[in-house]
Scaffold this motif. Structure first.
Motif, mmCIF file in Angstrom:
data_model
loop_
_atom_site.group_PDB
_atom_site.id
_atom_site.type_symbol
_atom_site.label_atom_id
_atom_site.label_comp_id
_atom_site.label_asym_id
_atom_site.label_seq_id
_atom_site.Cartn_x
_atom_site.Cartn_y
_atom_site.Cartn_z
ATOM 1 N N LEU A 239 -4.364 1.457 5.424
ATOM 2 C CA LEU A 239 -4.300 0.190 6.155
ATOM 3 C C LEU A 239 -3.686 0.377 7.542
ATOM 4 C CD1 LEU A 239 -3.237 -2.372 3.390
ATOM 5 C CD2 LEU A 239 -5.485 -2.096 4.434
ATOM 6 N N VAL B 232 -7.712 -4.515 -3.429
ATOM 7 C CA VAL B 232 -7.933 -3.354 -4.283
ATOM 8 C C VAL B 232 -9.149 -3.599 -5.171
ATOM 9 C CG1 VAL B 232 -6.938 -1.943 -6.120
ATOM 10 C CG2 VAL B 232 -5.493 -2.778 -4.263
ATOM 11 N N GLU C 290 0.868 -1.168 0.000
ATOM 12 C CA GLU C 290 0.000 0.000 0.000
ATOM 13 C C GLU C 290 0.907 1.220 0.000
ATOM 14 O OE1 GLU C 290 -3.732 2.010 2.313
ATOM 15 O OE2 GLU C 290 -2.147 1.159 3.527
ATOM 16 N N GLN C 291 0.599 2.168 -0.841
ATOM 17 C CA GLN C 291 1.433 3.360 -0.925
ATOM 18 C C GLN C 291 0.775 4.562 -0.251
ATOM 19 O OE1 GLN C 291 1.984 2.528 -5.197
ATOM 20 N NE2 GLN C 291 4.145 2.910 -4.794
#
Length: 183
Positions: free
Chosen positions: A145, A155, A140-141
């Protein structure tokens, strides 16, 4: 093109493969494992299945896309677009880096080019029906989360980045002094 594949042949070669993997190039500040975790994770997942004695009906493939997040030719997703048949030779013909090097020259220098962009794209495209599913493990960028104290997410949609060059013409002026009919 530079995409790299590994294939574990399933028992029914008529079925399309399950493809998993990602990319190993990343833009600055994209995260330590951007893309890479998808490639290494895919290799380890297939290795774990083999160790467990699993015998796949469908072929399982691991791949690493090339040039998914490049800055050199100002075009993203080159490897995946080429594989899907969504990239044209005409598009690549127009792409030069800051030194005037073409994509084909760079690909040939790296050892995975061809005689023309058309040849490179033809050899890269996956024939219809050869891949039925694609799964990508990715970091996750963003902060969601972690903020929600979740270990994993699924996603359901992605951003589709685009780069545009826009030219405006007209006169500059403050909104209060530049009346609407004169804009």
């Amino acid at each position: 093109m530079g995409n790299i594949f590994g294939k574990w042949q399933g028992s029914d070669p008529k079925l399309g493969s399950v493809l998993t993997g990602s990319h190993c190039d990343a833009i600055p500040l994209a995260g330590m494992y951007d893309g890479t975790v998808g490639v290494v994770g895919a290799i380890e997942a297939l290795a774990a299945l083999k160790r467990a004695g699993y015998k796949p009906k469908r072929s399982l493939e691991v791949m690493m896309f090339t040039s998914e997040e490049p800055t050199r030719f100002k075009l993203s997703c080159i490897g995946s677009r080429a594989m899907a048949g969504a990239l044209t030779a005409d598009t690549l013909d127009k792409k030069l880096d800051e030194n005037g090097t073409s994509f084909l020259e760079a690909a040939n220098a790296a050892g995975y080019g061809g005689s023309s962009h058309k040849d490179v794209l033809t050899s890269t495209k996956s024939p219809k029906g050869t891949v039925d599913y694609f799964v990508e493990l990715h970091i996750e960028q963003g902060p969601l989360l972690e903020q929600e104290e979740k270990d994993i997410g699924v996603v359901t949609a992605i951003a589709a980045p685009a780069a545009l060059e826009v030219k405006f013409s007209g006169d500059g002026g403050h909104a209060g002094a530049q009346l609407m009919p004169l804009r």
